[in-house]
Each structure stands twice: as structure tokens, then as C-alpha cells.
Design a protein around this motif. Structure first.
Motif, PDB file in Angstrom:
ATOM      1  N   ALA A  56       1.711  31.683  -8.557  1.00 22.91           N
ATOM      2  CA  ALA A  56       2.113  33.087  -8.482  1.00 22.91           C
ATOM      3  C   ALA A  56       1.223  33.849  -7.499  1.00 22.91           C
ATOM      4  CB  ALA A  56       2.036  33.731  -9.861  1.00 22.91           C
ATOM      5  N   GLY A  57       1.836  34.738  -6.747  1.00 20.70           N
ATOM      6  CA  GLY A  57       1.077  35.584  -5.827  1.00 20.70           C
ATOM      7  C   GLY A  57       0.997  35.089  -4.406  1.00 20.70           C
ATOM      8  N   GLU A  58       1.671  33.986  -4.086  1.00 20.41           N
ATOM      9  CA  GLU A  58       1.607  33.461  -2.715  1.00 20.41           C
ATOM     10  C   GLU A  58       2.606  34.194  -1.816  1.00 20.41           C
ATOM     11  OE1 GLU A  58      -0.623  31.467  -1.577  1.00 20.41           O
ATOM     12  OE2 GLU A  58      -1.554  31.114  -3.516  1.00 20.41           O
ATOM     13  N   PHE A  59       2.449  35.515  -1.744  1.00 25.29           N
ATOM     14  CA  PHE A  59       3.369  36.340  -0.967  1.00 25.29           C
ATOM     15  C   PHE A  59       3.262  36.082   0.532  1.00 25.29           C
ATOM     16  CE2 PHE A  59       2.411  38.912  -4.809  1.00 25.29           C
ATOM     17  CZ  PHE A  59       3.687  38.943  -5.350  1.00 25.29           C
ATOM     18  N   GLY A  60       2.115  35.600   0.976  1.00 25.51           N
ATOM     19  CA  GLY A  60       1.930  35.353   2.405  1.00 25.51           C
ATOM     20  C   GLY A  60       2.873  34.312   2.961  1.00 25.51           C
ATOM     21  N   ASP A  61       3.376  33.417   2.104  1.00 27.15           N
ATOM     22  CA  ASP A  61       4.270  32.349   2.555  1.00 27.15           C
ATOM     23  C   ASP A  61       5.736  32.771   2.605  1.00 27.15           C
ATOM     24  OD1 ASP A  61       2.257  30.488   2.942  1.00 27.15           O
ATOM     25  OD2 ASP A  61       2.305  29.806   0.871  1.00 27.15           O
ATOM     26  N   PRO A  75       9.014  34.123   4.102  1.00 23.66           N
ATOM     27  CA  PRO A  75       9.485  34.272   5.489  1.00 23.66           C
ATOM     28  C   PRO A  75       9.548  35.738   5.907  1.00 23.66           C
ATOM     29  CG  PRO A  75      10.841  32.681   4.306  1.00 23.66           C
ATOM     30  CD  PRO A  75       9.944  33.329   3.274  1.00 23.66           C
ATOM     31  N   TYR A  76       9.106  35.983   7.131  1.00 23.94           N
ATOM     32  CA  TYR A  76       9.091  37.345   7.674  1.00 23.94           C
ATOM     33  C   TYR A  76       9.302  37.256   9.179  1.00 23.94           C
ATOM     34  CZ  TYR A  76       7.354  42.019   8.911  1.00 23.94           C
ATOM     35  OH  TYR A  76       7.227  43.291   9.411  1.00 23.94           O
ATOM     36  N   ARG A  77      10.278  38.005   9.664  1.00 18.88           N
ATOM     37  CA  ARG A  77      10.685  37.885  11.060  1.00 18.88           C
ATOM     38  C   ARG A  77      10.947  36.411  11.382  1.00 18.88           C
ATOM     39  NH1 ARG A  77       7.016  41.437  14.892  1.00 18.88           N
ATOM     40  NH2 ARG A  77       5.595  42.102  13.257  1.00 18.88           N
ATOM     41  N   ASP A  78      10.277  35.871  12.386  1.00 15.65           N
ATOM     42  CA  ASP A  78      10.537  34.467  12.742  1.00 15.65           C
ATOM     43  C   ASP A  78       9.458  33.525  12.218  1.00 15.65           C
ATOM     44  OD1 ASP A  78       8.665  35.599  14.386  1.00 15.65           O
ATOM     45  OD2 ASP A  78       9.260  34.519  16.181  1.00 15.65           O
ATOM     46  N   GLU A  79       8.567  34.043  11.366  1.00 13.90           N
ATOM     47  CA  GLU A  79       7.485  33.220  10.811  1.00 13.90           C
ATOM     48  C   GLU A  79       7.329  33.533   9.321  1.00 13.90           C
ATOM     49  OE1 GLU A  79       5.674  30.860  12.084  1.00 13.90           O
ATOM     50  OE2 GLU A  79       6.196  30.947  14.215  1.00 13.90           O
ATOM     51  N   THR A  80       6.120  33.865   8.896  1.00 15.40           N
ATOM     52  CA  THR A  80       5.825  34.293   7.531  1.00 15.40           C
ATOM     53  C   THR A  80       4.934  35.519   7.595  1.00 15.40           C
ATOM     54  OG1 THR A  80       3.812  32.955   7.378  1.00 15.40           O
ATOM     55  CG2 THR A  80       5.896  31.901   6.689  1.00 15.40           C
ATOM     56  N   ALA A 134      -3.528  51.288  18.473  1.00 19.82           N
ATOM     57  CA  ALA A 134      -2.072  51.098  18.434  1.00 19.82           C
ATOM     58  C   ALA A 134      -1.705  49.736  17.863  1.00 19.82           C
ATOM     59  CB  ALA A 134      -1.490  51.263  19.835  1.00 19.82           C
ATOM     60  N   ILE A 135      -2.504  48.728  18.180  1.00 18.51           N
ATOM     61  CA  ILE A 135      -2.244  47.383  17.639  1.00 18.51           C
ATOM     62  C   ILE A 135      -2.419  47.371  16.125  1.00 18.51           C
ATOM     63  CG2 ILE A 135      -3.233  45.051  17.551  1.00 18.51           C
ATOM     64  CD1 ILE A 135      -3.570  45.317  20.640  1.00 18.51           C
ATOM     65  N   PHE A 136      -3.408  48.082  15.635  1.00 19.53           N
ATOM     66  CA  PHE A 136      -3.581  48.148  14.185  1.00 19.53           C
ATOM     67  C   PHE A 136      -2.488  48.979  13.513  1.00 19.53           C
ATOM     68  CE2 PHE A 136      -8.079  46.798  14.921  1.00 19.53           C
ATOM     69  CZ  PHE A 136      -7.983  45.634  14.171  1.00 19.53           C
ATOM     70  N   GLU A 137      -1.909  49.917  14.238  1.00 21.31           N
ATOM     71  CA  GLU A 137      -0.761  50.641  13.684  1.00 21.31           C
ATOM     72  C   GLU A 137       0.415  49.690  13.475  1.00 21.31           C
ATOM     73  OE1 GLU A 137       0.137  53.949  16.184  1.00 21.31           O
ATOM     74  OE2 GLU A 137      -1.764  54.974  15.776  1.00 21.31           O
ATOM     75  N   LEU A 138       0.621  48.781  14.424  1.00 17.63           N
ATOM     76  CA  LEU A 138       1.664  47.763  14.256  1.00 17.63           C
ATOM     77  C   LEU A 138       1.335  46.847  13.074  1.00 17.63           C
ATOM     78  CD1 LEU A 138       2.232  46.773  18.002  1.00 17.63           C
ATOM     79  CD2 LEU A 138       3.729  48.185  16.576  1.00 17.63           C
ATOM     80  N   TYR A 139       0.061  46.491  12.973  1.00 18.86           N
ATOM     81  CA  TYR A 139      -0.389  45.663  11.859  1.00 18.86           C
ATOM     82  C   TYR A 139      -0.094  46.363  10.533  1.00 18.86           C
ATOM     83  CZ  TYR A 139      -3.480  42.896   8.874  1.00 18.86           C
ATOM     84  OH  TYR A 139      -3.980  42.103   7.867  1.00 18.86           O
ATOM     85  N   GLY A 140      -0.390  47.640  10.456  1.00 18.13           N
ATOM     86  CA  GLY A 140      -0.145  48.405   9.237  1.00 18.13           C
ATOM     87  C   GLY A 140       1.313  48.414   8.829  1.00 18.13           C
ATOM     88  N   ALA A 141       2.201  48.486   9.820  1.00 17.38           N
ATOM     89  CA  ALA A 141       3.631  48.453   9.506  1.00 17.38           C
ATOM     90  C   ALA A 141       4.024  47.115   8.895  1.00 17.38           C
ATOM     91  CB  ALA A 141       4.440  48.733  10.773  1.00 17.38           C
ATOM     92  N   ASP A 142       3.490  46.016   9.435  1.00 14.40           N
ATOM     93  CA  ASP A 142       3.775  44.694   8.862  1.00 14.40           C
ATOM     94  C   ASP A 142       3.212  44.580   7.448  1.00 14.40           C
ATOM     95  OD1 ASP A 142       5.150  43.750  11.099  1.00 14.40           O
ATOM     96  OD2 ASP A 142       3.336  42.952  12.036  1.00 14.40           O
ATOM     97  N   LEU A 143       2.001  45.095   7.264  1.00 12.28           N
ATOM     98  CA  LEU A 143       1.399  45.056   5.928  1.00 12.28           C
ATOM     99  C   LEU A 143       2.212  45.906   4.956  1.00 12.28           C
ATOM    100  CD1 LEU A 143      -0.909  44.089   4.120  1.00 12.28           C
ATOM    101  CD2 LEU A 143      -2.230  46.095   4.855  1.00 12.28           C
ATOM    102  N   GLY A 144       2.677  47.044   5.423  1.00 10.18           N
ATOM    103  CA  GLY A 144       3.519  47.898   4.586  1.00 10.18           C
ATOM    104  C   GLY A 144       4.789  47.190   4.139  1.00 10.18           C
ATOM    105  N   ASN A 145       5.369  46.405   5.037  1.00 12.90           N
ATOM    106  CA  ASN A 145       6.553  45.633   4.657  1.00 12.90           C
ATOM    107  C   ASN A 145       6.223  44.592   3.592  1.00 12.90           C
ATOM    108  OD1 ASN A 145       8.651  46.802   6.138  1.00 12.90           O
ATOM    109  ND2 ASN A 145       8.118  45.676   7.998  1.00 12.90           N
ATOM    110  N   LEU A 146       5.044  43.964   3.704  1.00 13.30           N
ATOM    111  CA  LEU A 146       4.638  43.016   2.672  1.00 13.30           C
ATOM    112  C   LEU A 146       4.487  43.719   1.331  1.00 13.30           C
ATOM    113  CD1 LEU A 146       3.638  40.349   1.534  1.00 13.30           C
ATOM    114  CD2 LEU A 146       1.361  40.878   2.438  1.00 13.30           C
ATOM    115  N   ILE A 147       3.863  44.884   1.330  1.00  9.15           N
ATOM    116  CA  ILE A 147       3.678  45.608   0.075  1.00  9.15           C
ATOM    117  C   ILE A 147       5.029  46.022  -0.504  1.00  9.15           C
ATOM    118  CG2 ILE A 147       2.725  47.720  -0.953  1.00  9.15           C
ATOM    119  CD1 ILE A 147       0.359  47.396   1.012  1.00  9.15           C
ATOM    120  N   LYS A 148       5.971  46.388   0.340  1.00 10.29           N
ATOM    121  CA  LYS A 148       7.327  46.673  -0.148  1.00 10.29           C
ATOM    122  C   LYS A 148       7.945  45.436  -0.804  1.00 10.29           C
ATOM    123  CE  LYS A 148      10.248  48.772   2.491  1.00 10.29           C
ATOM    124  NZ  LYS A 148      10.998  49.114   3.721  1.00 10.29           N
ATOM    125  N   THR A 149       7.757  44.279  -0.198  1.00 12.28           N
ATOM    126  CA  THR A 149       8.256  43.043  -0.785  1.00 12.28           C
ATOM    127  C   THR A 149       7.631  42.809  -2.154  1.00 12.28           C
ATOM    128  OG1 THR A 149       8.618  42.050   1.391  1.00 12.28           O
ATOM    129  CG2 THR A 149       8.410  40.539  -0.461  1.00 12.28           C
TER     130      THR A 149
END
Length: 287
Positions: free
Chosen positions: A154-159, A161-166, A200-215
Motif C-alpha cells: 500500500a502507498g506505492e503511488f509513485g508507480d 502511470p502518469y503521462r508517458d511514464e510514472t 519556473a522549472i519547480f513550478e512545473l514540478y509542483g503541478a506534477d506533484l499536485g496531480n499526484l496528490i489529487k490521485t
């Protein structure tokens, strides 16, 4: 009360071992040792290292490892960066050697339960401990106790699938080198120096992290998410974009109540490992 007992917490990294005697929420003595990650199994799991922090007050041991763990049997499989650790019966070995109860879990679960006993999620019944760094892992706390799942995965959210990877591909340290050929630490330094590109790169990172938290919100309905790991140093640069993405979650009531915080406990790896013992004594290690 069992929380007053002295417990040893042990955290394995790829090349280091940290061990500490934990009592009443404090680390009374500790060691950090470099380990030869290519050494045989028994050399890495050396009893004498544990004995450096063990004394007559110690009643148990908790161990956190970056790998898959059979929580009930205390068997570790395929530990990251330690080739000889393909199937190590840590619990059995150490209980035989030391005569103490031993509890083992992966490092993300240790982080989550450590925050529950000693950190930001104390007092919350349902929480997520999310680690971002060499990988992406999470521990789930349900009704105040660690939930490991039927097969301890349980908790292996990193695996997921997201976009074309994980999610892990886009959110771990190595992604910055894959994508930009620059180390994550360099980007963090540049962001601190107000480099607009790094920010700006970390802003993009934050958006990806936000999507993970939504998941996570779609699958687990926590009161609070606590974030830890090496990339937490960039939190001021991705927090805003993370929240902007999280707020697009369709159930507004959940977002209005949700808290997302940064871990503040520097010794959480050792404290979290020790917390495995306390959680077990609370009759709460869930399957």
C-alpha cells in the motif's frame, strides 16, 4: 505506558546506516555509519553496530529500509542500492541475536508513522506521509495506525502511470538530470538565488506533484499530507503551483479541509523506524 520505553530505530540508506536509541520522543544517542553496499548480507547487518546504541533500557527495534518488506515475517526483498539484500530475514536474524522484538517496514511507511508519533500529523487519524527524493513513496495512516495492505504494498503511488511514464519518473531527483542534464541540488541553489528559469522549472514540478496528490485524494481521503525527502528543500518554489493543481480536485469540501505541510523533524528516519515498535505495541500494525 509503552511510549516511555526505549527503542532502537535503524534507517538504512544505499550507503549509510543510521541508528539511535529513542526514548520519550527524543534520540538519546545515535550513530551514522557508512556501509559497503556491495558487502555480503551478514557484514552489512552487523550486530556490533546496533550494540553501540543498545543498553539495558532498550525493549525493541524498528528498522526502515528502501525496499519491499514482508511486514509480518520481517523479510526484506530487493533493497535499493544493496545488491546482496535480495531476501534478508532481518526480523528472525536480529531477534535470535539480540533477544528483542524487531519490526521492519519500508522507509516511506516509517516516515508516515514517525510523523504520526513525533511530527506534523500527530493528532490526525487519517494522513499520508509522502517522500520525494531518490524515489517517490508514501505511507498511509488509517484511523491513527499504519496501513500496509494485504501484500504490504500500500502507498506505492509513485508507480502509477502518469503521462508517458510514472509519477516517480517525473518527481524524483534523477528527473532533473534526465530532462535538463543538471542536478536537482543545483536547481534548488539557483532557485534560492532567484534564478527565474530554476523557479519556473519547480513550478512545473509542483503541478506534477499536485496531480499526484489529487490521485491520492481520489483513492485515500486524508485529513493531512506531510511531505519529506531531499526535494523538500525546494518546497517554497513548488508549493504555490502544487496547490493550484490540487484545488482543481472536483470535491471542494475535501480541499477546504485538506492540509499539506512540510516535515520539520530532521531525525524522522530514525524516529520513524522506532515508531514501528510503538505502533505494534498499540496493536495497530495492519495487514
Amino acid at each position: 505506558m509503552f511510549m516511555e520505553n526505549a527503542v532502537i530505530g535503524i534507517s538504512f540508506g544505499g550507503k549509510t546506516l543510521m541508528a539511535g536509541k529513542v526514548k520519550t520522543g527524543r534520540i538519546e544517542k545515535s550513530i551514522t555509519r557508512k556501509i559497503n553496499n556491495k558487502a555480503p548480507e551478514d557484514e552489512i547487518l552487523a550486530e556490533e553496530i546496533i550494540n553501540e546504541v543498545k543498553d539495558d533500557e532498550v525493549v525493541g527495534i524498528g528498522i526502515g529500509v528502501p525496499g519491499l518488506v514482508d511486514v509480518e515475517k520481517g523479510i526484506v526483498y530487493r533493497v535499493q542500492n544493496i545488491p546482496s539484500w535480495r531476501e534478508v530475514h532481518i526480523k528472525e536474524i536480529l531477534e535470535d541475536q539480540l533477544g528483542l522484538k524487531v519490526y521492519v517496514n519500508n522507509d516511506a511507511n516509517c516516515f508516515a508513522i514517525g510523523e504520526t508519533y513525533f511530527g506534523e500529523t500527530a493528532g490526525y487519524e487519517n494522513s499520508i506521509g509522502l517522500i520525494i527524493g531518490a524515489g517517490v513513496g508514501a505511507g498511509i495512516i488509517f484511523k491513527g495506525h499504519l496501513y500496509s495492505g494485504t501484500n504490504y504494498g500500500a502507498g506505492e503511488f509513485g508507480d502509477i502511470p502518469y503521462r508517458d511514464e510514472t509519477y516517480e519518473y517525473y518527481l524524483n531527483n534523477a528527473y532533473f538530470e534526465y530532462k535538463y542534464n543538471i542536478a536537482a541540488g543545483t536547481f534548488i541553489h539557483r532557485a534560492k538565488m532567484k534564478d527565474k528559469i530554476a523557479q519556473a522549472i519547480f513550478e512545473l514540478y509542483g503541478a506534477d506533484l499536485g496531480n499526484l496528490i489529487k490521485t491520492i485524494l481520489f483513492t485515500i481521503d486524508p485529513e493531512i499530507v506531510v511531505i519529506g525527502g531531499p526535494l523538500l528543500k525546494a518546497f517554497p518554489y513548488f508549493e504555490k503551483s502544487m496547490w493550484e493543481k490540487v484545488r482543481t480536485f472536483p470535491y471542494k469540501q475535501a480541499i477546504d479541509k485538506l492540509k499539506i505541510v512540510a516535515s520539520k523533524q530532521e531525525d524522522i528516519a530514525v524516529l520513524g523506524a522506532a515508531a514501528l515498535y510503538f505502533d505494534a505495541q498499540n496493536h495497530s500494525l495492519k495487514k
